[in-house]
Design a protein around this motif. Structure first.
Motif, PDB file in Angstrom:
ATOM      1  N   SER A   1       0.864  -1.178   0.000  1.00 43.34           N
ATOM      2  CA  SER A   1       0.000   0.000   0.000  1.00 43.34           C
ATOM      3  C   SER A   1       0.900   1.228   0.000  1.00 43.34           C
ATOM      4  O   SER A   1       2.129   1.122   0.014  1.00 43.34           O
ATOM      5  CB  SER A   1      -0.935   0.015   1.221  1.00 43.34           C
ATOM      6  OG  SER A   1      -0.192   0.099   2.426  1.00 43.34           O
ATOM      7  N   LEU A   2       0.285   2.405  -0.003  1.00 47.00           N
ATOM      8  CA  LEU A   2       1.059   3.638   0.046  1.00 47.00           C
ATOM      9  C   LEU A   2       0.260   4.729   0.742  1.00 47.00           C
ATOM     10  O   LEU A   2      -0.940   4.602   0.961  1.00 47.00           O
ATOM     11  CB  LEU A   2       1.488   4.090  -1.351  1.00 47.00           C
ATOM     12  CG  LEU A   2       0.440   4.309  -2.443  1.00 47.00           C
ATOM     13  CD1 LEU A   2      -0.359   5.593  -2.262  1.00 47.00           C
ATOM     14  CD2 LEU A   2       1.102   4.340  -3.808  1.00 47.00           C
ATOM     15  N   ALA A   3       0.968   5.799   1.101  1.00 48.53           N
ATOM     16  CA  ALA A   3       0.350   6.993   1.668  1.00 48.53           C
ATOM     17  C   ALA A   3       0.987   8.199   0.997  1.00 48.53           C
ATOM     18  O   ALA A   3       2.176   8.174   0.652  1.00 48.53           O
ATOM     19  CB  ALA A   3       0.545   7.053   3.186  1.00 48.53           C
ATOM     20  N   LEU A   4       0.213   9.259   0.801  1.00 46.28           N
ATOM     21  CA  LEU A   4       0.705  10.467   0.156  1.00 46.28           C
ATOM     22  C   LEU A   4       0.599  11.626   1.136  1.00 46.28           C
ATOM     23  O   LEU A   4      -0.443  11.824   1.768  1.00 46.28           O
ATOM     24  CB  LEU A   4      -0.105  10.755  -1.108  1.00 46.28           C
ATOM     25  CG  LEU A   4       0.380  11.876  -2.031  1.00 46.28           C
ATOM     26  CD1 LEU A   4       1.793  11.598  -2.526  1.00 46.28           C
ATOM     27  CD2 LEU A   4      -0.570  12.028  -3.222  1.00 46.28           C
ATOM     28  N   HIS A   5       1.689  12.385   1.273  1.00 51.20           N
ATOM     29  CA  HIS A   5       1.706  13.544   2.159  1.00 51.20           C
ATOM     30  C   HIS A   5       0.619  14.528   1.726  1.00 51.20           C
ATOM     31  O   HIS A   5       0.370  14.699   0.526  1.00 51.20           O
ATOM     32  CB  HIS A   5       3.082  14.221   2.092  1.00 51.20           C
ATOM     33  CG  HIS A   5       3.332  15.212   3.169  1.00 51.20           C
ATOM     34  ND1 HIS A   5       2.835  16.500   3.124  1.00 51.20           N
ATOM     35  CD2 HIS A   5       4.040  15.119   4.327  1.00 51.20           C
ATOM     36  CE1 HIS A   5       3.220  17.149   4.197  1.00 51.20           C
ATOM     37  NE2 HIS A   5       3.949  16.335   4.954  1.00 51.20           N
ATOM     38  N   PRO A   6      -0.076  15.174   2.676  1.00 51.50           N
ATOM     39  CA  PRO A   6      -1.152  16.106   2.296  1.00 51.50           C
ATOM     40  C   PRO A   6      -0.701  17.229   1.376  1.00 51.50           C
ATOM     41  O   PRO A   6      -1.504  17.747   0.600  1.00 51.50           O
ATOM     42  CB  PRO A   6      -1.662  16.636   3.644  1.00 51.50           C
ATOM     43  CG  PRO A   6      -0.613  16.274   4.645  1.00 51.50           C
ATOM     44  CD  PRO A   6       0.031  15.044   4.134  1.00 51.50           C
ATOM     45  N   LEU A   7       0.577  17.611   1.424  1.00 52.19           N
ATOM     46  CA  LEU A   7       1.092  18.641   0.517  1.00 52.19           C
ATOM     47  C   LEU A   7       1.486  18.063  -0.841  1.00 52.19           C
ATOM     48  O   LEU A   7       1.831  18.816  -1.760  1.00 52.19           O
ATOM     49  CB  LEU A   7       2.304  19.343   1.141  1.00 52.19           C
ATOM     50  CG  LEU A   7       2.045  20.143   2.416  1.00 52.19           C
ATOM     51  CD1 LEU A   7       3.340  20.766   2.910  1.00 52.19           C
ATOM     52  CD2 LEU A   7       0.985  21.221   2.185  1.00 52.19           C
ATOM     53  N   GLY A   8       1.461  16.743  -0.952  1.00 51.11           N
ATOM     54  CA  GLY A   8       1.829  16.109  -2.201  1.00 51.11           C
ATOM     55  C   GLY A   8       3.316  16.087  -2.458  1.00 51.11           C
ATOM     56  O   GLY A   8       3.751  15.870  -3.595  1.00 51.11           O
TER      57      GLY A   8
END
Length: 268
Positions: free
Chosen positions: A81-88
Motif C-alpha cells: 500500500s502507500l500513503a501520500l503527504h497532504p502537501l503532495g
C-alpha cells in the motif's frame, strides 16, 4: 446508509441522500497494468498516487486525466500500500519489512529515507503532515516525518492492524484490526481513550467522527467489517471537558460497505 449527528440520545436520523441535481463526473479513467494495491490523494495538489502489483508506482493528476505525471518502477517488487503527504511532496511506500519514503519531484520519485519495520501493512500521514503512522502487525508506530524518529508505539491489538485513521486535530488516532478491536489513541501519552470490540469480526477500515477539542478522546468511531457490517460508536468519557453536545451510543444497521469515508460529525 447514513445518520446525522443525532440528539442527546444519539438517535439515528434518516439516511443521507444526495440532491437530485447532484451528479458525479469521471475525472480519471486510465487503467494501469495489473491490480492496484494502494491509492492515496494529496490535499494541497490535484494529484493522487497508486501502487500496483506489477511493481510500479504512478502519480496522476485528476486535472489532466490522460496524463500520468510519474511512473516509478520499484526494483524490490510490488508494494502492499502507500500513503501520500497532504502537501503532495512525499510518498510512503509500504512493504512487509520497511516503509520507503520518496520525495515527489516534477517527473520522478527520489528516495529519501528507509524506515525498517516488521510486518508493515498500511500507513497514513497526519493531516498536518508532520507525522506518519503505520500498522506493523499488532502494533501501530508513529514517526516524525522531519527527523524519522519514532514518536509513539501503540500496543493493544491482539491481531493484525488493518486500518488507521487520523483525527482532524492530529491529537487522536484510530486503529482497527483482524481481532475485532477498534481503538482510539490519545497521542499526547499513547493511551487508549476509547475501544470497541466485536468478537469474531475482522475490521478492514476505520474512520473518526468528530473530535473532542480539549479532551483526549474522539467523539466517535466507525469501522467496516469483513461480514459486510458497518458499525459506529459514539461514547463520551466522563472526564471529557468539551464536546459537541451529543452523547450516548450510536450503532449503524448492517450495510454492504467494506470501506468508510466519514466527514466530521456525519456517518455516510
Amino acid at each position: 446508509r447514513g445518520a446525522g449527528a443525532g440528539g442527546a440520545d444519539g438517535a439515528l436520523d434518516a439516511p443521507l441522500r444526495a440532491p437530485a441535481e447532484f451528479a458525479y463526473e469521471l475525472l480519471f479513467g486510465s487503467v494501469p497494468r495489473g491490480a492496484i494495491n494502494g491509492l492515496a490523494a494529496a490535499v494541497s495538489k490535484p494529484i493522487f498516487a497508486t501502487c500496483c502489483d506489477d511493481g510500479s508506482v504512478r502519480v496522476h493528476s485528476y486535472l489532466a486525466p490522460r496524463v500520468t505525471l510519474i511512473v516509478h518502477a520499484a526494483e524490490e517488487g510490488a508494494a502492499l500500500s502507500l500513503a501520500l503527504h497532504p502537501l503532495g511532496t512525499q510518498l510512503a511506500l509500504v512493504r512487509k519489512d520497511r516503509v520507503s519514503l520518496l520525495e515527489v519531484g516534477v517527473d520522478a520519485l527520489w528516495p529519501s529515507r528507509e524506515l525498517h519495520v516488521a510486518h508493515a501493512s498500511c500507513a497514513a500521514y497526519s493531516n498536518g503532515g508532520g507525522q506518519l503512522a503505520m500498522a506493523c502487525g499488532s502494533v501501530v508506530l508513529v514517526y516524525s516525518v522531519l527527523s524519522g524518529a519514532l514518536v509513539a508505539k501503540l500496543h493493544g491489538h491482539m491481531g493484525a492492524v488493518n486500518a488507521i485513521y487520523w483525527a482532524p486535530d492530529d491529537l487522536t488516532l484510530a486503529s482497527a484490526g483482524s481481532d475485532g478491536m477498534a481503538y482510539c489513541w490519545g497521542l499526547a501519552d499513547g493511551s487508549r481513550v476509547e475501544e470497541h470490540h466485536v468478537k469474531g469480526t475482522s475490521y478492514s477500515s476505520v474512520a473518526l467522527v468528530g473530535a473532542v477539542r480539549f479532551g483526549a478522546s474522539a467523539a466517535g468511531a466507525a469501522a467496516a467489517a469483513d461480514d459486510g457490517d458497518a458499525r459506529a460508536r459514539r461514547k463520551w468519557p466522563a472526564d471529557a471537558r468539551a464536546h459537541d453536545g451529543s452523547g450516548g451510543a450510536l450503532d449503524l444497521e448492517p450495510v454492504s460497505y467494506t470501506h468508510l469515508t466519514l466527514p466530521t460529525k456525519r456517518i455516510v
